[in-house]
Each structure stands twice: as structure tokens, then as C-alpha cells.
Design a protein around this motif. Structure first.
Motif, mmCIF file in Angstrom:
data_model
loop_
_atom_site.group_PDB
_atom_site.id
_atom_site.type_symbol
_atom_site.label_atom_id
_atom_site.label_comp_id
_atom_site.label_asym_id
_atom_site.label_seq_id
_atom_site.Cartn_x
_atom_site.Cartn_y
_atom_site.Cartn_z
ATOM 1 N N HIS A 1 -0.561 -5.128 3.061
ATOM 2 C CA HIS A 1 0.654 -6.109 3.447
ATOM 3 C C HIS A 1 1.576 -6.068 4.903
ATOM 4 N N LEU A 2 0.746 -4.909 5.888
ATOM 5 C CA LEU A 2 0.750 -4.926 7.171
ATOM 6 C C LEU A 2 0.165 -5.818 8.010
ATOM 7 N N TYR B 1 4.758 2.070 3.117
ATOM 8 C CA TYR B 1 5.897 0.321 3.001
ATOM 9 C C TYR B 1 5.966 0.151 4.231
ATOM 10 N N PHE B 2 6.106 0.435 6.056
ATOM 11 C CA PHE B 2 6.075 -0.334 7.068
ATOM 12 C C PHE B 2 5.721 0.643 8.028
ATOM 13 N N LEU C 1 -4.714 2.278 8.669
ATOM 14 C CA LEU C 1 -3.982 1.727 8.428
ATOM 15 C C LEU C 1 -4.320 0.731 7.454
ATOM 16 N N ILE C 2 -5.134 -0.171 7.284
ATOM 17 C CA ILE C 2 -5.865 -1.015 6.798
ATOM 18 C C ILE C 2 -7.226 -0.403 5.787
ATOM 19 N N ASN D 1 6.994 6.086 4.572
ATOM 20 C CA ASN D 1 5.830 5.442 2.937
ATOM 21 C C ASN D 1 7.123 6.659 1.552
ATOM 22 N N ASP D 2 6.231 6.916 0.817
ATOM 23 C CA ASP D 2 6.927 7.282 -0.486
ATOM 24 C C ASP D 2 7.391 8.376 -0.796
ATOM 25 N N GLN D 3 5.846 9.277 -0.169
ATOM 26 C CA GLN D 3 6.627 11.201 -0.361
ATOM 27 C C GLN D 3 6.251 11.092 1.333
ATOM 28 N N GLU D 4 6.824 12.757 1.417
ATOM 29 C CA GLU D 4 6.602 12.898 3.235
ATOM 30 C C GLU D 4 5.264 13.381 3.298
#
Length: 867
Positions: free
Chosen positions: A380-381, A353-354, A373-374, A343-346
């Protein structure tokens, strides 16, 4: 604003012109604070301690006249108030005071408050205030107690209390002195010792156990509440209080106490912590208080999260999803499993992202991960997630629900095409039989994608597999209606089975609307009757209808009891009669309905309009009886009674109509419309009760006597009792000359002249003509006939009098004048209602035809009466 370094408040004055316009919304206009009083906390605490000390000293010396429980209640007033507030919340678990977030915040605030306020009732820590001399006396008292000199020890303790009543040490010694000698005094001194030294947990427990042994559970509960307030982090106190509440039968309060105990438990007690958390979570989950259930599992997770089993993790994640805390689900899975997430930040999971899900991931955790996640908008996943689920969650009957959990998450995010792709192995495959709820979800997705034909096919499968799924029937009917397939839409709304299952009022209501729309009137009335009569008693014969109408009101319980007795006597079985009486109540209790009384009443009005338009008055009367034999529609009883009267009148059932009408007239004797209804009824019905009813009414309402006398005269005139009519009309005409009364007298004399037994017929005709002239004069009201607006009416009525008296040449003269008179503008504007040309022409036609001149008669008909 508040200074972060301390409790000081910094007040800054700012000019509004110096603040940008986009920031003005952040400020609120306030009023200056009014200082009521300034309280010195130290002085107040000292005063409270002094009052408390004096109270304890009076009680120990025997001066206090209160009993010990009342004494403690006065001593611990603040604790009692807190206990009352807690009790109110426990009795009403749905109240806002016990909402999860509020309760947690209140507990946090109470535990964060400092405890060193110096106030005994508020839970402050009190250090020993014994002077050196009193400490020496205290040691001497303890030695005397050790050597068995109890009286000496007691006298020393009493002296210490006299000098310093707020010290707890002498009360400890007194409690030990009376432990085996006097159980009551031991309890009293132990309670005072615990009160003066509130952080002695063992003493609180000792006092509470003794109260429980004595059966005083309510007082023990108060003691535990006080102890928990003093020592908020001692989980043993909450545990004992919860066990006590469970013993008292207050399950909700017990579970709530267990809930607050869980975060305070040490890791060594992980087994008890886990079992308690599971029980509390299941209890609140059943009550649909998912926030409290999650709070229980979170409390256990903070204490012994490393010891959570797979079942515990699954329950914890399920509650997180129910509370929409999806980020915590991902965080928990990252801690306990080895799946990869970038992800963008820890620390933040707002942008993902994935992720890589291991192949050996447990199916239940895999499904919950996908759901989270949904909902975290990792759309996008979706392709990867669908493929991963279909590959690694083997499709079996038990795992269909895992697929559906993911499907419903996609539907909530409006990803209907992806949801259909995920369900394809279930709907298209042969490994498992596709259940009805899967077809229902697929139909909803297809409907959202405007694939109407496929959605209709899926809904039809749902209705076939689950006949009592009414939501599917409603939606299927709406889709078929959109396509113009009205017959199939009506068929979709048919009640499943042979009257089995609960009666769904909404299903019948929608079917009624559809039947009316396509013009199937008879079925519309039948289904409407079935809907409106589900609360009422069914009437089987004429006798029961008469009994139901006997009261003349919209709902008469006495009449319904008579019907039950009639059925019971007919069947010679009282049990069956009671069963009939209870059937409507059982039907009403078992139905599932979202229809309001207003909706059903509006449907009733529509049924009445439709029945009137198609002249189906028998069906309308049956529906009206369904409305008056239930108390569901008592708020509309006035409208229903009037409709009932009109329907019975049109159905030639004047007997029942009169039963309702006479009650209305008795309540509103001055209302003209009700008398008009009775007039119509008298003309059609042949009841002898009308005259007796009028006579009784004249006695009850003497102020309405004139109208009733007129009605009585009309009744005799209608019945052919012309002499009785004249006896009533003549005094009225003398009292108040009225053109209508004069005309009625003329008609009555004319009718008398036509009877065989009347000897002086010529005199009767002369009287009729004389009163007709009197009618003309009164109707003109002192004006010339040519200037009167009712000229046509006067000429027509004069012609009728002569026509009936067989004075035809004068009748023709008046009729011709009536045809030739210029119409008044008001009459010309409403000629179809107020004009009399057709009536005059028809009477002229009768005269000429009777005199042997059919051509002249035909001329009048063709000129004035042809439509």
C-alpha cells in the motif's frame, strides 16, 4: 516431554482414544530404547586421569619409547580428532560441514558446554591437587631454582611428578629451568604445563610461538586448536591462529577463524574489528557465501555498531538484503537514522501501516529502505515510495542501478505496473541514456502484463544495444512466434557478429527448430551442421573423409591424427597442423551451452529424417561426419554407425559405407540385417574388396560358414561368375536341400546357357529346368502344388525359368496359372507386398509384345498394372 526446571524427563502414557483426531498428527510412534550399558561418569573420569598420569610419569622417567610429538598426540587424542575434522572442512569449503548455519551452531554448542568435567583431554579445569607436604617441596624447588641450584630443583620436581603426575606446578618450574639451557626440553615441559593447566592462555601462546620459530606450523596449529577449545572466549588465540593459517596458505580456514573471532573482540579494539570484518565479508562475498559474509558484519556490528561509517552501514544492509533479512534492515535504519515507521507492534515488523522518509536521507539508504519495505509486503506504500524515490534520488548515470534495485524488488513481488512507473523517468526522459538492462526489465514487465507488442519493441531495442544478450533473443523469438511472425522469429535467433563471441548452442538449437517449423530445409540442415560440428574437425576433401572412415568406428583418434599429419604435410608447417587439432577443443571449452548430449542426438535424428525425406543425402553425409569426428557422442556410436552406412549407401558412396559396415559385421557376424545391407551394397558398388573381406571372415568365424558360403555364391552370381557360383551352391544343396539354393542353381544354369562360349546349351537348359523342378518340390515340402501357400510364387519362378530359356509356350502356361491361382489369406491381406500379379502380368506383356500381339500385351497392362 522435557521438564523445563531441570534435566528430568517426564514420561506420560496417553490413550489414543483420548486425543482429538486433529492432534494425532503431532505424535510419532517410537520404539523402546535398549539399554546397552550404564556408565559411571565419575569412575570413568578417574580411570582416564589414572591412565593419563601413568603415561606422563613413564614419559618423564624415560620409560616411554614414543617420540614427544607422538606422545602428545596420544595424550590429546580428542583434540587431534577435532583438528582432523576441521582440516577436512577447510579443504572442502563447499561441504556441508562448513555451511554457515551448521558452523555457527557447532561453535555455539561447543562454547555452551560446561568445562568442569574433570577430563584433561576434554578441557576441564583442574585445581592444584598437591598435598601440604608436596606444596612445601614445590616451594623448596622454587627456592633452589632462584638460588641457581638447578639440579636440586629438578630432582625435587621429578619427585613431585612421581607422586602426583597430574600437577602442573613442577612442569612450570622445569620449563623455567630449561628455558635457556635446552630448547627442546623447554618446549616439552611447557607443552605439558599448558596441557595440565589448560586455562593459562599465555603458556599456550608461548608454546605456539616457539613451534612457529622452529618451523613446525602444523603442530602450532594443533596447539592453538587445543587452546581455543580450553579458552573459547580468548580472541587473541583465534587471532594468532588465523595469522598462522594465513602464513600456511590456507586462506579459507584463516578467514573462517577470523569470522569466529569477531564477536569475541572487546569494543576497545574497534578499528581492528572493523578492518577484519570488512576483509572477511569481501572474501566470502566473492565466493558467493553471503551468509558467512553477513555473519562477519553482524559480529562487528554487535561489538562496535555505533562506530560504523556510512560505507560500513551500506555494506551491512546490502548483505542483509542478499540474505533476505529485511526486518533487520528496517531495525538498523531505525536505530541509525530518523525515518518514521508505524507498525502494529513495537517489536514486530510483520504489519507496517506507513512510513515517512526524511528529505535528507542518503540515496543508497533510501533505495535499500524501499527494497526492504517492498519485500515486507508494504504494497500500500508503493505509490508513496515511487514518488519519494523520483523526487529525492536525482537521476544520474551512477544512480540508475539504485532505481533498478527497487524495480527488481517490485518484479519479485509481481508489481509490474508499478515497476514500469518507477522506470519511466529513465525510459522516457532525456537526462540519462537508457541502458540495455533497463529496457530488458521493462520488456519483462510488459510481457508479464500481456502487452506483447510493446514488449517486442523493448526486446528489439535490447537486442540492438546488446547483441550478445541471448536471453532477450530467445524471448523475442518466442513472442514473435506467438504472433505468427515466423520469419522475424528466425531472424531474431541469428548469431550476432561475424562469428565473434562464444558459440551459443541453445541459440543454434532454437533456430534449427524454428527453421524446420517454417519449412526452410536447406538452412535447417546448414544450421544443424554448424551446431553438431562445433566439437569436431572440419573435413575439407575426399582424402580426409576416407582417412576419417578408415577406422570404421564412431570416433577414431588415430584417423584424426592422420588427418592432422596430412594437413601438416600439405602446408609444410607442423605448427598450423597442431593448431587445427586444437581448434575443436578450444571451441568446446569456450562455448556456453545448456544442451545435453541427448538433445543434440535427437536433433541429429531429426536432421537425418528430414534429409531422407527431401533426398538431400550429401548434406546428411556431411552431418554424419561431424558426428563421427568427435567423442562427444560415443555413447550413441552404434546408432550413428548404422545411420552413417545408410546415408552413404543412399548417397552412392559405398566405399565409405563399406568401411563402417565391415567393422560391424566383424563384431556381429550372425546379424542378418548387416548381411542384407552388404548385399544391397554389392548390387550398387563396384568394389573388389567385398570378396576378400568375405574370405577373411570365413576364416575368423568358422561357425558362420554356411551363411557366408551362401553369400559368397550370391556374390559370384551377381558378378557373372556362374561356374564359381555353381561350385559353391552344389555342395550346399547336397548338405542341406533348400529351395532357395535349388532356385539359385537353376538361375545359374540358365545364365550359362545364354553365354556364347558354352557348347552344350541344351544340356544347360535341361539342368536349369531340372533344378527348377527340384525347387518346386522342395518349396511344396511334400504337399500338392494346389495346397501350397506359396503356389503363386512357385508358378511365377517356373515361368521365369522357361521365359529366360525362351521356351515361351511353357512360360505362358505357368504365368496364366499364376494369375488364376486363388490367393492365400495371408497373401491377400498383404497383397501389395506379397502379391506377384503385377510382375506376372508385366512378363506376359513382354512375351505378347515380342510375338507381335500388342493388343494382348496392352490388355494385360491395363488389367493388372495400371495405377
Amino acid at each position: 516431554n522435557m521438564d523445563q526446571s531441570g534435566d528430568a524427563i517426564l514420561i506420560e502414557e496417553i490413550d489414543s482414544n483420548d486425543v482429538p483426531e486433529n492432534e494425532l498428527g503431532q505424535f510419532e510412534e517410537t520404539e523402546p530404547l535398549h539399554v546397552v550399558d550404564i556408565i559411571d561418569e565419575a569412575e570413568a573420569d578417574a580411570q582416564e586421569e589414572e591412565e593419563e598420569g601413568a603415561l606422563i610419569k613413564r614419559y618423564v622417567q624415560g620409560v616411554q619409547c614414543l617420540e614427544f610429538p607422538d606422545f602428545c598426540t596420544k595424550l590429546e587424542a580428542s583434540d587431534e580428532e577435532e583438528e582432523e575434522a576441521e582440516g577436512e572442512g577447510e579443504e572442502k569449503p563447499d561441504a556441508r560441514a562448513l555451511e554457515p548455519s551448521t558452523s555457527a551452531q557447532a561453535l555455539a554448542r561447543s562454547e555452551e558446554e560446561p568445562s568442569g568435567s574433570g577430563r584433561v583431554g576434554g578441557g576441564g579445569i583442574r585445581k592444584s591437587q598437591l598435598s601440604t607436604a608436596l606444596q612445601g617441596l614445590m616451594g623448596e624447588a622454587n627456592l633452589s631454582f632462584a638460588y641457581g641450584r638447578y639440579e636440586t630443583a629438578e630432582r625435587i620436581c621429578m619427585e613431585i611428578i612421581r607422586q602426583n603426575p597430574l600437577a602442573s606446578e613442577p612442569f612450570y618450574t622445569l620449563a623455567e629451568i630449561y628455558e635457556n639451557r635446552d630448547e627442546v626440553k623447554f618446549l616439552h615441559f611447557s607443552t605439558l604445563a599448558a596441557h595440565l593447566n589448560p586455562h593459562d592462555r599465555d603458556m599456550w601462546i608461548r608454546v605456539s610461538d616457539l613451534l612457529v620459530q622452529q618451523g613446525n606450523l602444523t603442530r602450532a596449529r594443533l596447539i592453538y586448536t587445543k587452546a581455543i577449545k580450553m579458552i573459547p572466549k580468548a580472541y587473541q588465540l583465534r587471532l594468532r591462529k588465523a595469522q598462522l593459517l594465513q602464513k600456511m596458505g590456507e586462506t579459507y580456514a584463516s578467514m573462517f577463524t577470523y569470522l569466529k573471532m569477531l564477536p569475541l573482540m572487546p569494543p576497545e579494539e574497534w578499528k581492528m574489528c572493523m578492518n577484519t570484518a570488512q576483509n572477511v565479508a569481501r572474501y566470502f562475498h566473492v565466493l558467493e557465501k553471503h551468509t558467512l559474509a553477513l555473519e562477519a558484519m553482524e559480529g562487528a556490528y554487535t561489538v562496535c555498531g555505533a562506530r560504523f561509517s556510512l560505507e560500513d552501514i551500506n555494506m551491512y544492509l546490502e548483505l542483509l538484503i542478499l540474505n533476505k533479512q529485511y526486518a533487520k534492515v528496517l531495525k538498523c535504519l531505525r536505530e541509525r537514522t530518523n525515518f518514521e515507521l508505524e507498525n502494529d507492534q513495537e517489536e514486530s515488523l510483520e504489519l507496517i501501516y506507513f512510513c515517512v522518509i526524511p528529505d535528507d536521507f542518503i540515496p543508497e539508504l533510501r533505495a535499500k529502505l524501499c527494497v526492504s519495505l517492498i519485500h515486507m509486503r508494504a504494497h500500500h506504500l508503493l505509490g508513496y515510495l515511487i514518488q519519494n524515490v523520483q523526487e529525492h534520488i536525482t537521476l544520474t548515470t551512477d544512480r540508475v542501478e539504485l532505481y533498478m534495485d527497487i524495480t527488481e524488488a517490485m518484479m519479485q513481488e509481481h508489481k509490474y505496473a508499478e515497476a514500469i512507473a518507477l522506470m519511466s523517468p529513465i525510459t522516457d526522459g532525456d537526462s540519462v541514456e537508457c541502458p540495455a538492462f533497463v529496457w530488458l526489465r521493462q520488456a519483462e514487465c510488459l510481457r508479464q502484463l500481456n502487452r506483447t507488442n510493446e514488449a517486442i519493441q523493448c526486446y528489439e531495442r535490447v537486442v540492438q544495444m546488446a547483441p550478445f544478450c541471448y536471453d532477450a533473443r530467445f524471448t523475442l523469438s518466442a513472442l514473435l512466434k506467438q504472433q505468427g511472425r515466423h520469419e522475424e522469429a528466425v531472424q531474431a535467433l541469428e548469431h550476432p557478429g561475424d562469428g565473434e563471441g562464444p558459440l551459443i548452442a541453445r541459440l543454434l538449437y532454437e533456430r534449427c527448430v524454428m527453421l524446420q517449423h517454417i519449412g526452410r530445409i536447406e538452412e535447417f540442415l546448414d544450421v544443424g551442421y554448424a551446431l553438431l560440428s562445433r566439437h569436431s574437425i572440419k573435413l575439407y576433401n575426399r582424402e580426409e573423409m576416407m582417412a576419417a572412415a578408415n577406422g570404421g568406428s564412431a570416433y577414431n583418434s588415430e584417423s584424426l591424427k592422420i588427418i592432422i599429419q596430412m594437413r601438416s604435410m600439405a602446408a609444410d608447417n607442423a605448427t598450423s597442423g597442431e593448431q587445427e587439432q586444437q581448434d575443436p577443443a578450444k571451441t568446446a571449452a569456450s562455448e556456453v551451452s545448456d544442451l545435453t548430449v541427448k538433445d543434440e542426438f535427437n536433433l541429429f535424428l531429426q536432421l537425418m529424417r528430414t534429409a531422407h525425406e527431401h533426398r538431400m543425402y550429401s548434406a546428411a553425409e556431411k552431418i554424419c561426419f561431424a558426428m563421427v569426428t568427435t567423442k562427444r557422442f560415443t555413447c550413441y556410436h552404434n546408432e550413428i554407425e548404422r545411420i552413417m552406412i545408410l546415408v552413404c549407401y543412399y548417397n552412392d558412396d559405398c566405399t565409405i559405407a563399406f568401411s563402417y559396415l565391415r567393422e560391424l559385421i566383424a563384431k556381429q557376424a550372425g546379424q542378418v540385417t548387416l548381411w542384407n545391407l552388404l548385399s544391397l551394397m554389392i548390387q550398387k558398388g563396384d568394389e573388389v574388396r567385398y570378396y576378400r573381406f568375405i574370405r577373411r571372415l570365413m576364416v575368423r568365424f568358422p561357425e558362420e560358414t554356411k551363411a557366408m558360403r551362401m553369400f559368397q555364391g550370391h556374390y559370384h552370381l551377381n558378378c557373372g561368375s556362374f561356374k564359381y557360383a555353381l561350385n559353391i551352391y552344389m555342395p550346399i544343396l547336397r548338405e542341406n536341400p533348400d529351395p532357395v539354393v535349388a532356385l539359385c542353381v537353376a538361375v545359374a544354369f540358365n545364365q550359362l546357357a545364354m553365354q556364347r562360349k558354352v557348347m552344350r546349351k541344351t544340356a544347360a537348359v535341361g539342368q536349369a529346368v531340372a533344378f527348377a523342378e527340384r525347387y518346386k518340390d522342395l518349396r511344396c515340402a511334400g504337399k500338392n502344388l494346389e495346397d501350397c501357400a506359396a503356389q503363386q510364387e512357385i508358378l511365377y519362378n517356373m515361368g521365369r525359368i522357361y521365359h529366360q530359356a525362351n521356351i515361351l509356350h511353357l512360360a505362358v502356361e505357368y504365368y496364366e496359372k499364376a494369375l488364376a491361382v486363388p490367393l492365400h489369406p495371408l497373401i491377400a491381406e498383404h497383397e501389395s507386398v506379397l502379391g506377384l500379379q503385377q510382375e506376372v502380368a508385366f512378363n506376359m506383356h513382354l512375351i505378347y509384345r515380342a510375338s507381335g500381339n500388342p493388343w494382348k500385351a496392352r490388355q494385360y497392362l491395363m488389367k493388372y498394372c495400371v495405377v
